[in-house]
Write a protein that holds these residues in place. Structure first.
Motif, PDB file in Angstrom:
ATOM      1  N   SER A 149      -1.751   4.858 -11.257  1.00 52.93           N
ATOM      2  CA  SER A 149      -2.345   3.911 -12.210  1.00 52.93           C
ATOM      3  C   SER A 149      -1.409   2.742 -12.492  1.00 52.93           C
ATOM      4  O   SER A 149      -1.841   1.587 -12.555  1.00 52.93           O
ATOM      5  N   HIS A 173      -2.216  -1.163  -3.678  1.00 50.60           N
ATOM      6  CA  HIS A 173      -3.200  -0.176  -3.245  1.00 50.60           C
ATOM      7  C   HIS A 173      -2.477   1.156  -3.185  1.00 50.60           C
ATOM      8  O   HIS A 173      -1.374   1.243  -2.627  1.00 50.60           O
ATOM      9  N   THR A 217       0.860  -1.182   0.000  1.00 51.77           N
ATOM     10  CA  THR A 217       0.000   0.000   0.000  1.00 51.77           C
ATOM     11  C   THR A 217       0.895   1.230   0.000  1.00 51.77           C
ATOM     12  O   THR A 217       1.814   1.341   0.814  1.00 51.77           O
ATOM     13  N   ARG A 274      -1.290   0.534  -9.368  1.00 48.88           N
ATOM     14  CA  ARG A 274      -2.543  -0.228  -9.232  1.00 48.88           C
ATOM     15  C   ARG A 274      -2.583  -1.375 -10.244  1.00 48.88           C
ATOM     16  O   ARG A 274      -3.056  -2.469  -9.928  1.00 48.88           O
TER      17      ARG A 274
END
Length: 103
Positions: A22, A30, A3, A25
């Motif tokens: 982007s 995350h 994350t 991800r």
């Protein structure tokens, strides 16, 4: 997966990191790209550094991201110090620009 919290520099917004977010991800991570207080649309431009930093600390706390990896722009070095104090388990990486990398 990891994350990440991507923290923008002064006078920018979290949108600055959307392309990077982007890609992260797409790799299964995350990613959060908060905009510091004072840089949001409609915010007072008299917001000080302490208030901006507090807004990021609050974001991390509210989202329970104390084990996230925070990436901050070089102008966010004050934020790095505060995050180390407020979020002891948070790993923080500060990107140094070529101008400051040799200091």
């Amino acid at each position: 997966m990891s994350t990440y919290v991507l923290i923008h520099a002064a006078w920018h917004t979290g949108e600055h990191y959307w392309p990077t977010a982007s890609l992260l991800r797409a790799a299964g991570h995350h990613v959060f790209t908060p905009t510091m207080s004072g840089n949001r649309l409609g915010d007072q431009k008299t917001t000080g550094l302490a208030e901006s930093i507090e807004s990021v600390v609050e974001f991390i706390s509210e989202k329970n991201l104390d084990e996230a990896i925070a990436m901050a722009a070089s102008s966010s070095q004050a934020l790095q110090t505060v995050l180390h104090i407020a979020c002891a388990d948070l790993f923080i990486s500060v990107h140094l620009s070529p101008m400051t990398a040799n200091l």
